[in-house]
Design a protein around this motif. Sequence first.
Motif, mmCIF file in Angstrom:
data_model
loop_
_atom_site.group_PDB
_atom_site.id
_atom_site.type_symbol
_atom_site.label_atom_id
_atom_site.label_comp_id
_atom_site.label_asym_id
_atom_site.label_seq_id
_atom_site.Cartn_x
_atom_site.Cartn_y
_atom_site.Cartn_z
ATOM 1 N N PRO A 132 62.120 32.172 44.237
ATOM 2 C CA PRO A 132 61.226 32.564 45.383
ATOM 3 C C PRO A 132 61.830 33.318 45.760
ATOM 4 O O PRO A 132 62.661 32.613 46.800
ATOM 5 C CB PRO A 132 60.279 32.326 45.614
ATOM 6 N N MET A 133 62.101 34.241 46.737
ATOM 7 C CA MET A 133 62.954 34.895 47.344
ATOM 8 C C MET A 133 62.224 36.121 48.932
ATOM 9 O O MET A 133 62.627 37.006 49.278
ATOM 10 C CB MET A 133 64.463 35.646 47.196
ATOM 11 N N ALA A 134 60.742 35.854 48.982
ATOM 12 C CA ALA A 134 60.237 36.623 49.982
ATOM 13 C C ALA A 134 60.381 36.215 51.181
ATOM 14 O O ALA A 134 60.104 37.570 51.867
ATOM 15 C CB ALA A 134 58.842 36.367 49.562
ATOM 16 N N GLU A 135 61.087 34.803 51.867
ATOM 17 C CA GLU A 135 62.235 35.051 52.863
ATOM 18 C C GLU A 135 63.176 33.929 52.441
ATOM 19 O O GLU A 135 62.878 32.601 52.949
ATOM 20 C CB GLU A 135 60.708 34.030 53.944
ATOM 21 N N PRO A 136 64.469 34.138 52.445
ATOM 22 C CA PRO A 136 65.052 34.158 52.328
ATOM 23 C C PRO A 136 65.584 32.814 53.287
ATOM 24 O O PRO A 136 66.312 32.672 53.132
ATOM 25 C CB PRO A 136 66.112 34.743 51.971
ATOM 26 N N PHE A 137 64.838 33.077 54.174
ATOM 27 C CA PHE A 137 65.571 32.719 55.632
ATOM 28 C C PHE A 137 64.839 31.834 56.493
ATOM 29 O O PHE A 137 63.374 32.071 56.783
ATOM 30 C CB PHE A 137 66.422 33.487 56.931
ATOM 31 N N CYS A 138 65.274 30.654 56.880
ATOM 32 C CA CYS A 138 64.430 29.834 57.375
ATOM 33 C C CYS A 138 63.863 29.806 58.331
ATOM 34 O O CYS A 138 64.495 29.913 59.626
ATOM 35 C CB CYS A 138 64.938 27.755 57.542
ATOM 36 N N LYS A 139 62.386 30.537 59.057
ATOM 37 C CA LYS A 139 62.102 30.930 60.188
ATOM 38 C C LYS A 139 61.440 30.174 61.104
ATOM 39 O O LYS A 139 61.803 30.164 62.407
ATOM 40 C CB LYS A 139 60.518 31.591 59.241
ATOM 41 N N ILE A 140 62.070 28.554 60.356
ATOM 42 C CA ILE A 140 62.130 27.592 61.622
ATOM 43 C C ILE A 140 63.685 27.408 62.453
ATOM 44 O O ILE A 140 63.183 26.978 63.604
ATOM 45 C CB ILE A 140 61.487 26.402 61.261
ATOM 46 N N MET A 141 63.665 27.286 61.786
ATOM 47 C CA MET A 141 65.828 27.680 62.239
ATOM 48 C C MET A 141 65.785 28.880 63.382
ATOM 49 O O MET A 141 66.675 28.517 64.317
ATOM 50 C CB MET A 141 66.010 27.509 61.438
ATOM 51 N N ARG A 142 65.360 29.739 62.291
ATOM 52 C CA ARG A 142 65.376 30.543 63.132
ATOM 53 C C ARG A 142 64.963 30.928 64.454
ATOM 54 O O ARG A 142 65.512 31.341 65.445
ATOM 55 C CB ARG A 142 64.948 32.855 62.465
#
Length: 277
Positions: A132-142
């Motif tokens: 799955p690639m809906a959210e490629p980047f970690c929102k917690i890290m961001r």
Amino acid sequence: MSFKLGIIGGTGMDDPDLLAGREEKFVETPFGKPSDALIHGTIGDVPCVLLARHGRKHTVNPTNVNYRANMWALRDAGCTHVLVTTACGSLQEEINPGEIVLLDQFIDRTNQRPLSCYDGSSPAAKGVFHIPMAEPFCKIMRKIVGETAAELNLTCHASGTAVTIEGPRFSTRAESNVFRSWGAQVVNMTTVPEAPIANELGLCYAAIALPTDYDCWKVNEAPVDVPACLAAFRKLTDGVKKLLIAVIPKLAAYDWTERMQALKTAAETSIVPGSDV
């Protein structure tokens, strides 16, 4: 859970002096050699592994970066998280060169790169795999990186879409304007397939995009070229190094148990049943 951070440095951000107790290790993976040695060490007592995406002498162009080997090597080195920097061009007036963009989406315009470890090329990665690639980047890290950037008075955009082009050439003005019309914020050459492969391997991944120019859409400014890009990037490095040094202990202190389990589950359920025989 234990925390270990892989740091992939783009142009100018692969400085081994970031790390204390440095130790170089050249490794092999089922997909060949990574771009360069893995440099092990610590930042603020947090174990880290630094890898120069293009090689420490910048000898590997974006198409030829062995993204699969880079990510596989970091995972084999025990990394649970990967934080990267990427030079880029701004596609929007409000994103100025010298600022920071924390990527949350990408648009893939590459056409020559292996896009997955699970393509049948290695018995180490068996099966048909649809991550799955809906959210490629970690929102917690961001979120943690963004809050730390604010504390350091660095101008930081909390989200942004990157158009990743094949390169190594820069965009034409027509292409740059098409990317702007899509609503993208920046254009670069390395987010794909780096981000999706990180997700395939269960790595928590975030990208700090560093605009050095306005690509070529802004007709009242000179279009991007290598000397201008490198000069602008050098001005960014001190602030970004300070950001890394400040944010890494915060990332290590977070309880990642739930997030890492979610990544593991996503990876495990992405293999088509029976295809990995």
